[in-house]
Design a protein around this motif. Structure first.
Motif, short mmCIF file in Angstrom:
data_model
loop_
_atom_site.label_atom_id
_atom_site.label_comp_id
_atom_site.label_asym_id
_atom_site.label_seq_id
_atom_site.Cartn_x
_atom_site.Cartn_y
_atom_site.Cartn_z
N UNK A 35 30.73 -48.48 60.94
CA UNK A 35 29.63 -48.88 61.82
C UNK A 35 28.43 -47.96 61.64
N UNK A 36 27.29 -48.42 62.13
CA UNK A 36 26.07 -47.62 62.08
C UNK A 36 26.23 -46.37 62.92
N UNK A 37 26.97 -46.50 64.03
CA UNK A 37 27.27 -45.35 64.89
C UNK A 37 28.78 -45.21 65.00
N UNK A 38 29.27 -43.99 65.00
CA UNK A 38 30.72 -43.75 65.06
C UNK A 38 31.28 -44.08 66.43
N UNK A 39 30.48 -43.86 67.47
CA UNK A 39 30.94 -44.06 68.84
C UNK A 39 30.45 -45.38 69.41
N UNK A 40 31.36 -46.13 70.03
CA UNK A 40 31.02 -47.39 70.69
C UNK A 40 31.50 -47.29 72.14
N UNK A 41 30.74 -46.57 72.94
CA UNK A 41 31.19 -46.21 74.28
C UNK A 41 30.42 -46.84 75.42
N UNK A 42 29.65 -47.90 75.13
CA UNK A 42 28.83 -48.54 76.16
C UNK A 42 29.52 -49.74 76.78
N UNK A 43 30.81 -49.59 77.05
CA UNK A 43 31.56 -50.67 77.67
C UNK A 43 32.48 -51.38 76.69
N UNK A 86 34.28 -53.58 71.67
CA UNK A 86 33.76 -52.31 72.19
C UNK A 86 32.28 -52.25 71.81
N UNK A 87 31.46 -51.83 72.77
CA UNK A 87 30.02 -52.02 72.66
C UNK A 87 29.26 -50.73 72.37
N UNK A 88 28.30 -50.83 71.46
CA UNK A 88 27.28 -49.81 71.26
C UNK A 88 25.95 -50.50 71.54
N UNK A 89 25.35 -50.23 72.67
CA UNK A 89 24.17 -50.95 73.12
C UNK A 89 22.99 -50.78 72.16
N UNK A 90 22.18 -51.84 72.03
CA UNK A 90 21.01 -51.81 71.14
C UNK A 90 19.74 -52.10 71.93
N UNK A 91 19.60 -51.43 73.08
CA UNK A 91 18.35 -51.55 73.81
C UNK A 91 18.44 -52.19 75.18
N UNK A 92 19.58 -52.79 75.52
CA UNK A 92 19.74 -53.37 76.85
C UNK A 92 20.69 -52.51 77.67
N UNK A 93 20.68 -52.71 78.97
CA UNK A 93 21.39 -51.84 79.90
C UNK A 93 22.90 -51.88 79.71
N UNK A 94 23.54 -50.77 80.06
CA UNK A 94 25.00 -50.70 80.05
C UNK A 94 25.49 -51.20 81.40
N UNK A 95 25.75 -52.51 81.45
CA UNK A 95 26.25 -53.14 82.67
C UNK A 95 27.42 -54.02 82.30
N UNK A 96 28.22 -54.36 83.29
CA UNK A 96 29.38 -55.22 83.04
C UNK A 96 28.93 -56.58 82.50
N UNK A 97 27.83 -57.10 83.02
CA UNK A 97 27.34 -58.41 82.59
C UNK A 97 26.90 -58.41 81.13
N UNK A 98 26.59 -57.24 80.58
CA UNK A 98 26.16 -57.16 79.19
C UNK A 98 27.30 -56.86 78.22
N UNK A 99 28.51 -56.68 78.74
CA UNK A 99 29.66 -56.42 77.89
C UNK A 99 30.21 -57.74 77.32
N UNK A 100 30.64 -57.69 76.10
CA UNK A 100 31.25 -58.84 75.43
C UNK A 100 32.76 -58.83 75.70
N UNK A 101 33.46 -59.95 75.51
CA UNK A 101 32.94 -61.26 75.11
C UNK A 101 32.30 -61.99 76.29
N UNK A 102 31.52 -63.02 75.93
CA UNK A 102 30.90 -63.89 76.92
C UNK A 102 31.70 -65.18 76.98
N UNK A 103 31.86 -65.71 78.18
CA UNK A 103 32.65 -66.93 78.37
C UNK A 103 31.80 -68.02 78.99
N UNK A 104 32.05 -69.25 78.54
CA UNK A 104 31.43 -70.43 79.16
C UNK A 104 32.39 -71.59 78.98
N UNK A 105 32.89 -72.11 80.10
CA UNK A 105 33.88 -73.18 79.99
C UNK A 105 35.10 -72.68 79.22
#
Length: 261
Positions: A35-43, A86-105
């Motif tokens: 990865x571009x960054x070794x650590x993916x600690x944003x959720x 596991x997330x490494x944020x790229x400019x948006x806030x570290x919030x639960x709503x921004x953590x993947x995966x996203x679900x719809x139906x």
């Protein structure tokens, strides 16, 4: 950039793939090697299919390596299809709503990459999402916006075509805004019975993506979870992987050069 894992096959405990391997996704949250960054600690997040058509979802802003609930849950849950991210944020806030995966139906979606200069086209891109879908938007990421727009473009019936149309729209907006930064799109989508993975980028440098098939099922990863590339097949740049339960995976290039790397 983020790291993720997807599985489709016979039911297995999530722990077997998410936590237990030598270079597991939990290990990659602290020590990613490709990865571009070794650590993916944003959720982190996991999504799985059990007895219902719609997936279960567990996401949190804690780093995956420090969350005991994640380990305990993965030891108890067995699923035929699941995602972990596991997330490494790229400019948006570290919030639960921004953590993947996203679900719809019945769908799950997760993404590794970014829309270069997203803040400059965000308003125009979001305006293209129909109201009924936009009302379900909970976060602020480019990834969730891509997912909702792809749903509007027919994701349910034609995942590849919908993603190509969505990526073409994004690239057009970027060009109109004279954005020189790259649009990178390595992502996975599932409805619980089929799986589609994409490895595209406008600069020819998409994030890594591998897969491995066994008698039990298909595993798709950002980087090999056993720390060894032997036995894993890399999805080529610009490639799309498609698989359905009981069938072998098929890798192909996009149907239009405009939507591919």
């Amino acid at each position: 950039m983020c790291r993720f894992l997807a599985y489709l096959g016979e039911p297995v405990f999530l722990n077997e793939l998410v936590c237990a391997p030598t270079h597991s996704l939990v290990h990659q949250s602290l020590h990613a090697s490709e990865a571009k960054t070794e650590t993916n600690g944003d959720g982190f997040g996991i999504g799985w299919y059990g007895e219902h058509a719609e997936p279960g979802l567990y996401r949190d802003i804690c780093p995956a390596w420090s969350d005991e609930n994640l380990v305990n849950l993965c030891r108890q849950v067995r699923a035929r299809t699941f995602f972990a991210h596991v997330r490494a944020a790229t400019g948006t806030a570290t919030t639960r709503a921004n953590c993947h995966p996203f679900a719809h139906g019945r769908h799950l979606f997760m993404h590794n990459g970014q829309i270069g200069g997203y803040h400059r086209i965000k308003r125009r891109l979001e305006a293209m999402i129909p109201d009924a879908l936009y009302d379900t938007r909970r976060g602020s990421t480019d990834s969730e916006a891509l997912f909702l727009l792809a749903l509007a473009n027919g994701l349910d019936s034609d995942p590849v075509g919908a993603m190509e149309a969505t990526c073409t729209t994004v690239r057009d907006l970027m060009q109109e805004a004279h954005i020189a930064e790259a649009f990178r799109f390595t992502a996975v989508l599932t409805d619980g019975e089929s799986l589609t993975a994409f490895r595209w980028a406008c600069d020819g440098r998409p994030p890594s993506l591998y897969y491995r098939e066994s008698e039990r099922g298909l595993t798709v990863v950002s980087e090999p979870i056993d720390g060894c590339k032997e036995g894993w097949t890399i999805v080529p740049k610009g490639g799309t992987l498609r698989a359905s339960r009981g069938s072998r995976a098929v890798v192909s290039l996009p149907r239009t050069e405009r939507a591919a790397a």
